[in-house]
Design a protein around this motif. Structure first.
Motif, PDB file in Angstrom:
ATOM      1  N   PHE A   1       4.191  -5.446  -7.321  1.00 30.17           N
ATOM      2  CA  PHE A   1       3.565  -4.939  -6.101  1.00 30.17           C
ATOM      3  C   PHE A   1       4.461  -5.265  -4.911  1.00 30.17           C
ATOM      4  O   PHE A   1       5.281  -6.185  -4.972  1.00 30.17           O
ATOM      5  CB  PHE A   1       2.188  -5.594  -5.929  1.00 30.17           C
ATOM      6  CG  PHE A   1       1.351  -5.018  -4.826  1.00 30.17           C
ATOM      7  CD1 PHE A   1       0.713  -3.801  -4.983  1.00 30.17           C
ATOM      8  CD2 PHE A   1       1.194  -5.697  -3.629  1.00 30.17           C
ATOM      9  CE1 PHE A   1      -0.071  -3.264  -3.967  1.00 30.17           C
ATOM     10  CE2 PHE A   1       0.415  -5.177  -2.608  1.00 30.17           C
ATOM     11  CZ  PHE A   1      -0.217  -3.954  -2.779  1.00 30.17           C
ATOM     12  N   GLY A   2       4.328  -4.513  -3.828  1.00 29.40           N
ATOM     13  CA  GLY A   2       5.130  -4.765  -2.636  1.00 29.40           C
ATOM     14  C   GLY A   2       4.318  -4.611  -1.369  1.00 29.40           C
ATOM     15  O   GLY A   2       3.309  -3.908  -1.344  1.00 29.40           O
ATOM     16  N   GLN A   3       4.777  -5.269  -0.313  1.00 30.81           N
ATOM     17  CA  GLN A   3       4.076  -5.164   0.967  1.00 30.81           C
ATOM     18  C   GLN A   3       4.278  -3.807   1.617  1.00 30.81           C
ATOM     19  O   GLN A   3       3.452  -3.357   2.400  1.00 30.81           O
ATOM     20  CB  GLN A   3       4.571  -6.251   1.916  1.00 30.81           C
ATOM     21  CG  GLN A   3       4.003  -7.624   1.634  1.00 30.81           C
ATOM     22  CD  GLN A   3       4.573  -8.655   2.579  1.00 30.81           C
ATOM     23  OE1 GLN A   3       5.598  -9.237   2.307  1.00 30.81           O
ATOM     24  NE2 GLN A   3       3.909  -8.890   3.688  1.00 30.81           N
ATOM     25  N   LYS A   4       5.398  -3.182   1.317  1.00 34.96           N
ATOM     26  CA  LYS A   4       5.687  -1.887   1.928  1.00 34.96           C
ATOM     27  C   LYS A   4       6.547  -1.067   0.977  1.00 34.96           C
ATOM     28  O   LYS A   4       7.040  -1.582  -0.033  1.00 34.96           O
ATOM     29  CB  LYS A   4       6.395  -2.066   3.273  1.00 34.96           C
ATOM     30  CG  LYS A   4       7.814  -2.607   3.184  1.00 34.96           C
ATOM     31  CD  LYS A   4       8.402  -2.764   4.563  1.00 34.96           C
ATOM     32  CE  LYS A   4       9.913  -3.028   4.505  1.00 34.96           C
ATOM     33  NZ  LYS A   4      10.674  -1.853   4.046  1.00 34.96           N
ATOM     34  N   GLY A   5       6.723   0.201   1.286  1.00 30.46           N
ATOM     35  CA  GLY A   5       7.541   1.054   0.447  1.00 30.46           C
ATOM     36  C   GLY A   5       9.021   0.777   0.633  1.00 30.46           C
ATOM     37  O   GLY A   5       9.457   0.263   1.665  1.00 30.46           O
ATOM     38  N   GLY A   6       9.803   1.100  -0.393  1.00 30.45           N
ATOM     39  CA  GLY A   6      11.245   0.990  -0.285  1.00 30.45           C
ATOM     40  C   GLY A   6      11.830  -0.378  -0.520  1.00 30.45           C
ATOM     41  O   GLY A   6      13.011  -0.606  -0.231  1.00 30.45           O
ATOM     42  N   VAL A   7      11.041  -1.318  -1.052  1.00 27.90           N
ATOM     43  CA  VAL A   7      11.584  -2.662  -1.292  1.00 27.90           C
ATOM     44  C   VAL A   7      12.169  -2.801  -2.695  1.00 27.90           C
ATOM     45  O   VAL A   7      12.705  -3.847  -3.041  1.00 27.90           O
ATOM     46  CB  VAL A   7      10.510  -3.755  -1.064  1.00 27.90           C
ATOM     47  CG1 VAL A   7      10.085  -3.790   0.387  1.00 27.90           C
ATOM     48  CG2 VAL A   7       9.316  -3.545  -1.982  1.00 27.90           C
TER      49      VAL A   7
END
Length: 464
Positions: A176-182
């Protein structure tokens, strides 16, 4: 008195009960009735208070799973299978040392068998312990367990791993990520394919990033738009049930009574290599309404029966479907980029996830991606624990141009087993952090193999 356990659909159970009352009330005693495979497997494991015989009337794939459990747990009772054509199925079931009974004459077959071998009744002297609570009546109530409870799936998974010689229980990993593109999808695909290449595990990737049609995972396997449609709408190579589209949304119509059938499950997935399959979320954004908490948990439990390792690309939205995936996971990896706004809120973000989920703190780990020189968390004024909220930082993937060059040129993600680039060196450490090292074989052999590959490449260039 012959004590039997009966397991099968409701009409089968009703028929056996009626036959017992009418013709065998003084000879056969039904001590347990189970109308779904899960409770039947549980009864077989406990040998259901010392049953002399087990009579099964489920579908073939469910019976195979149950008999497999029974034989590996050394159930002492004789197993009888109800079949309309015993001669046709005799060879199939004898490999499990099971008897075949003609449909409609099951109790007669059981009675005749124990009349011929009465010593089998006296041999089974196991103490009668009621694994279901109250003492049984002459005809007990039907045991109705959860049709696919997490405990049952866990048990099946462990047994299958033992059968295949896998030393430990593999894992479900949500990324999972806090934002897109990580870099969530890059890490997800590379991890899954590396695991499939380096081990004998069957690996599945579940894509829950529904911000675009088809998701991202299918694209990172080198598939352009036309090929995506061909893969999602491809038919099956066997006679097992198959969907019109191989997406998570299509699992809303999955034939759940076939969940133990490997062919059926594979028909609902896209196969990338022999032991690696993946599942896009949807073909059209409007199909998101079919994907909910209950569906995701059921899909994960069914896939995990056949694929011990599952990697889930959760995207960056904490939707109900993502919550379901995380709650089913053994590990949750939060991917962050080395940017101040992301790191500044990381500890609160990770804590919020744990508070919203029915999971333990120890399942959450942090991964930094696209780390550039000097961007390491270890070089900051704050301690790592302060930044991550106390959750362990298990890896810092470097910014590696080779990864993005391959993505741009071939739409493929690098994986272990090929050329060892800096990104994959970290991936190797991550896999050995998450999985026991014995899954990956001998490290010395790996090093020798890598040396051989480097020597071969060098020699090839030299000859040119």
């Amino acid at each position: 008195m012959i004590k039997i356990l009966v397991a099968g659909p409701p009409d089968f159970i009703n028929r056996i009960q009626s036959m017992t009352r009418q013709s065998y009330a003084n000879d056969i005693r039904i001590i347990s009735l189970n109308n779904n495979p899960s409770s039947a497997i549980e009864a077989l494991e406990g040998n259901a208070r010392g049953a002399h015989a087990v009579l099964l009337g489920f579908h073939d794939e469910e019976i195979e799973l149950m008999i497999d459990m029974a034989t590996r747990n050394e159930v002492t009772g004789t197993i009888f299978i109800s079949e309309e054509n015993p001669a046709k199925c005799f060879r199939k079931w004898t490999k499990y040392r099971a008897k075949v009974a003609l449909k409609g004459n099951e109790l007669k077959s059981i009675f005749n068998y124990f009349t011929q071998y009465p010593e089998l009744i006296s041999r089974n002297t196991q103490k009668e312990t009621n694994v279901f609570g109250d003492e049984p009546e002459d005809i007990p109530e039907v045991i109705r367990g959860e049709s696919d409870s997490k405990a049952r799936v866990e048990m099946v998974r462990l047994r299958e791993n033992q059968k295949r010689g896998i030393p430990v229980r593999p894992k479900i990993i949500s990324i999972f990520g806090q934002k897109g593109g990580v870099g969530k999808t890059v890490i997800s695909v590379s991890m899954a394919e590396s695991l499939a290449v380096l081990t004998d595990l069957d690996v599945a990737i579940l894509d829950l990033d529904m911000n675009r049609a088809y998701g991202d995972v299918i694209r990172y396997f080198g598939n352009i738009v036309e090929k995506k449609d061909a893969l999602i709408c491809s038919g099956a190579n066997n006679k097992a049930p198959s969907p019109q589209e191989k997406t998570l949304a299509a699992w809303a119509n999955f034939p759940w009574d076939h969940r133990a059938n490997r062919d059926t499950v594979e028909n609902y997935l896209i196969k990338h290599r022999k032991n690696l399959c993946y599942l896009p979320p949807l073909r059209r954004l409007a199909e998101e309404e079919f994907i909910n908490y209950e569906l995701v948990q059921k899909v994960i439990s069914v896939i995990h029966r056949h694929f011990p390792a599952i990697v889930i690309d959760c995207g960056n939205t904490l939707s109900d479907s993502v919550v379901a995936a995380m709650e089913s996971s053994d590990e949750i990896m939060i991917v962050v980029s080395p940017e101040y706004p992301v790191l500044d809120n990381l500890s609160h973000f990770a804590t919020d996830i744990v508070n919203q989920l029915n999971t333990a703190d120890g399942t959450v780990r942090v991964v930094m991606n696209e780390k550039r020189d000097g961007a390491s968390l270890k070089n900051t004024d704050e301690t790592i624990a302060q930044i991550t909220g106390g959750y362990p930082l298990i890896a810092e993937f470097p910014y590696d141009p080779a990864v993005y060059n391959k993505l741009a040129q071939q739409a493929l993600v690098p994986h272990l087993g090929g050329e060892l680039i800096p990104f994959l060196e970290v991936m190797d450490k991550v896999l050995k952090e998450l999985f026991p090292r014995e899954l990956f074989g001998n490290d010395d052999k790996e090093k020798k193999g890598n040396m051989f590959k480097k020597f071969f490449r060098f020699g090839k260039k030299a000859n040119l």
